[in-house]
Motif scaffolding. Sequence first.
Motif, PDB file in Angstrom:
ATOM      1  N   MET A  71       0.857  -1.189   0.000  1.00 29.74           N
ATOM      2  CA  MET A  71       0.000   0.000   0.000  1.00 29.74           C
ATOM      3  C   MET A  71       0.894   1.240   0.000  1.00 29.74           C
ATOM      4  N   ALA A  72       0.716   2.105  -0.971  1.00 32.78           N
ATOM      5  CA  ALA A  72       1.554   3.288  -1.102  1.00 32.78           C
ATOM      6  C   ALA A  72       1.223   4.318  -0.036  1.00 32.78           C
ATOM      7  N   ASN A  73       2.238   5.112   0.299  1.00 35.95           N
ATOM      8  CA  ASN A  73       2.023   6.186   1.271  1.00 35.95           C
ATOM      9  C   ASN A  73       1.170   7.290   0.667  1.00 35.95           C
ATOM     10  N   GLY A  74       0.412   7.974   1.519  1.00 39.62           N
ATOM     11  CA  GLY A  74      -0.426   9.073   1.075  1.00 39.62           C
ATOM     12  C   GLY A  74       0.254  10.403   1.298  1.00 39.62           C
ATOM     13  N   PRO A  75      -0.518  11.487   1.243  1.00 38.36           N
ATOM     14  CA  PRO A  75       0.047  12.823   1.382  1.00 38.36           C
ATOM     15  C   PRO A  75       0.469  13.122   2.807  1.00 38.36           C
ATOM     16  N   ASN A  76       1.432  13.992   2.937  1.00 32.26           N
ATOM     17  CA  ASN A  76       1.804  14.516   4.243  1.00 32.26           C
ATOM     18  C   ASN A  76       0.675  15.422   4.716  1.00 32.26           C
ATOM     19  N   PRO A  77       0.071  15.168   5.888  1.00 29.65           N
ATOM     20  CA  PRO A  77      -1.096  15.948   6.324  1.00 29.65           C
ATOM     21  C   PRO A  77      -0.829  17.446   6.419  1.00 29.65           C
ATOM     22  N   ILE A  78       0.372  17.821   6.892  1.00 33.41           N
ATOM     23  CA  ILE A  78       0.687  19.247   7.025  1.00 33.41           C
ATOM     24  C   ILE A  78       0.790  19.892   5.655  1.00 33.41           C
ATOM     25  N   MET A  79       1.468  19.212   4.727  1.00 31.75           N
ATOM     26  CA  MET A  79       1.613  19.772   3.377  1.00 31.75           C
ATOM     27  C   MET A  79       0.277  19.819   2.659  1.00 31.75           C
ATOM     28  N   ALA A  80      -0.568  18.797   2.890  1.00 30.01           N
ATOM     29  CA  ALA A  80      -1.887  18.783   2.269  1.00 30.01           C
ATOM     30  C   ALA A  80      -2.731  19.947   2.774  1.00 30.01           C
ATOM     31  N   ASP A 118      -6.252   3.243   0.689  1.00 29.35           N
ATOM     32  CA  ASP A 118      -5.279   2.587  -0.174  1.00 29.35           C
ATOM     33  C   ASP A 118      -4.904   3.548  -1.302  1.00 29.35           C
ATOM     34  N   TRP A 119      -3.675   4.065  -1.280  1.00 26.15           N
ATOM     35  CA  TRP A 119      -3.202   5.023  -2.278  1.00 26.15           C
ATOM     36  C   TRP A 119      -2.565   4.360  -3.494  1.00 26.15           C
ATOM     37  N   ASP A 120      -2.585   3.015  -3.554  1.00 24.40           N
ATOM     38  CA  ASP A 120      -2.006   2.345  -4.713  1.00 24.40           C
ATOM     39  C   ASP A 120      -2.670   2.807  -5.997  1.00 24.40           C
ATOM     40  N   LEU A 121      -1.895   2.907  -7.045  1.00 22.16           N
ATOM     41  CA  LEU A 121      -2.361   3.441  -8.319  1.00 22.16           C
ATOM     42  C   LEU A 121      -3.415   2.525  -8.940  1.00 22.16           C
ATOM     43  N   ALA A 151      -1.814   7.883 -15.806  1.00 24.17           N
ATOM     44  CA  ALA A 151      -1.289   7.153 -16.961  1.00 24.17           C
ATOM     45  C   ALA A 151       0.229   7.290 -17.045  1.00 24.17           C
ATOM     46  N   LYS A 152       0.732   8.496 -16.826  1.00 21.68           N
ATOM     47  CA  LYS A 152       2.175   8.718 -16.876  1.00 21.68           C
ATOM     48  C   LYS A 152       2.882   8.006 -15.732  1.00 21.68           C
ATOM     49  N   ALA A 153       2.245   7.967 -14.563  1.00 20.66           N
ATOM     50  CA  ALA A 153       2.821   7.228 -13.438  1.00 20.66           C
ATOM     51  C   ALA A 153       2.917   5.741 -13.755  1.00 20.66           C
ATOM     52  N   ARG A 154       1.868   5.209 -14.348  1.00 18.25           N
ATOM     53  CA  ARG A 154       1.879   3.786 -14.702  1.00 18.25           C
ATOM     54  C   ARG A 154       2.936   3.488 -15.754  1.00 18.25           C
ATOM     55  N   MET A 155       3.108   4.390 -16.699  1.00 16.63           N
ATOM     56  CA  MET A 155       4.119   4.205 -17.745  1.00 16.63           C
ATOM     57  C   MET A 155       5.525   4.185 -17.155  1.00 16.63           C
ATOM     58  N   ARG A 156       5.716   4.891 -16.041  1.00 19.22           N
ATOM     59  CA  ARG A 156       7.028   4.930 -15.379  1.00 19.22           C
ATOM     60  C   ARG A 156       7.196   3.810 -14.356  1.00 19.22           C
ATOM     61  N   GLY A 157       6.184   2.982 -14.205  1.00 18.77           N
ATOM     62  CA  GLY A 157       6.263   1.873 -13.262  1.00 18.77           C
ATOM     63  C   GLY A 157       6.073   2.285 -11.820  1.00 18.77           C
ATOM     64  N   LEU A 158       5.466   3.448 -11.588  1.00 13.92           N
ATOM     65  CA  LEU A 158       5.226   3.920 -10.232  1.00 13.92           C
ATOM     66  C   LEU A 158       3.962   3.295  -9.666  1.00 13.92           C
ATOM     67  N   ASP A 159       3.892   3.193  -8.336  1.00 15.79           N
ATOM     68  CA  ASP A 159       2.758   2.505  -7.723  1.00 15.79           C
ATOM     69  C   ASP A 159       1.735   3.455  -7.117  1.00 15.79           C
ATOM     70  N   SER A 160       1.953   4.771  -7.259  1.00 18.78           N
ATOM     71  CA  SER A 160       1.028   5.728  -6.671  1.00 18.78           C
ATOM     72  C   SER A 160       1.204   7.089  -7.341  1.00 18.78           C
ATOM     73  N   VAL A 184     -11.771  11.957  -8.837  1.00 16.87           N
ATOM     74  CA  VAL A 184     -11.016  10.711  -8.763  1.00 16.87           C
ATOM     75  C   VAL A 184      -9.532  11.022  -8.863  1.00 16.87           C
ATOM     76  N   CYS A 185      -8.753  10.565  -7.877  1.00 14.55           N
ATOM     77  CA  CYS A 185      -7.333  10.934  -7.802  1.00 14.55           C
ATOM     78  C   CYS A 185      -6.399   9.791  -8.168  1.00 14.55           C
ATOM     79  N   GLY A 186      -6.910   8.738  -8.797  1.00 14.90           N
ATOM     80  CA  GLY A 186      -6.047   7.661  -9.254  1.00 14.90           C
ATOM     81  C   GLY A 186      -5.626   6.682  -8.184  1.00 14.90           C
ATOM     82  N   ALA A 187      -6.328   6.651  -7.052  1.00 13.73           N
ATOM     83  CA  ALA A 187      -5.998   5.731  -5.962  1.00 13.73           C
ATOM     84  C   ALA A 187      -7.040   4.620  -5.873  1.00 13.73           C
ATOM     85  N   ALA A 188      -6.617   3.481  -5.339  1.00  8.78           N
ATOM     86  CA  ALA A 188      -7.508   2.333  -5.245  1.00  8.78           C
ATOM     87  C   ALA A 188      -8.740   2.616  -4.408  1.00  8.78           C
TER      88      ALA A 188
END
Length: 252
Positions: free
Chosen positions: A1-10, A244-247, A96-105, A148-152
């Motif tokens: 499961m990928a990490n989400g946003p930093n609450p303070i930065m968000a 779940d922040w997974d892409l 789509a660009k994240a998936r093309m780069r093999g990123l998980d979130s 929709v932000c691209g998260a599971a």
Amino acid sequence: MANGPNPIMAGWSIFKAIIAIPRPRPAGSAEHDWSMFEAILKRVSSGGPDSVVEEVEALDAVITEAATADPDAMSREGSLAYWLNLYNALALRTAAKARMRGLDSMFRVTGAFDQVAVVVANVALSLDGIEHGKVRRFNDPRIHAALVCGAASCPTLRDEPYRASSLDRQLDDQMRSFLNSGGLVVDDGVIRLSRIFSWFGSDFVRPERMPTLISSRRRAVVESLRSWTAIPPTFDRIEYQPYDWDLRCSVG
């Protein structure tokens, strides 16, 4: 499961959007044609989440065309539909660009939410800027089931764009679908809510104050959701589900 946003930065990103982004002031009857975006949504719906990587150029064209429009020349419903569609098109392209780069979130993409993604009516906008500076200012909490932000754990993206003529029906349908497909789960006296309602529950309790950073009591949030789903008259406690922040780009 990928990490989400930093609450303070968000929180800081939300505050900046509220301060810096001009409030929407729709006062016309113009409409924007989202037929190209609809074709993309249909293809991703039938092709599955991985097929979004084939749509980058088409999404670029949709976004470029949309950026030439003036949402303040539209009706209130048309303008809100415009901002919802533009946000979702931008989020799909980033995913789509994240998936093309093999990123998980999406959060593995630097600046995915807080860097400028589009310029509309001479205003530079990030995804956060659109969500908090534009969309939430329409004072309709149902938008949280539409963006929709691209998260599971996101709501499922509709396979059709939002349109002025059907917006109220579409947003109601989105709320019911999101809640009944796992956004609100009742289990042995415990209500488990999507964490979206932890972050934005006050939008449902006090929509006239959107956007707000002030939190609301959990029971008040639950009571505000009765219009869209069956909730038992009594329950023992309320919990928030992990997010779940997974892409994943689910369209249906």
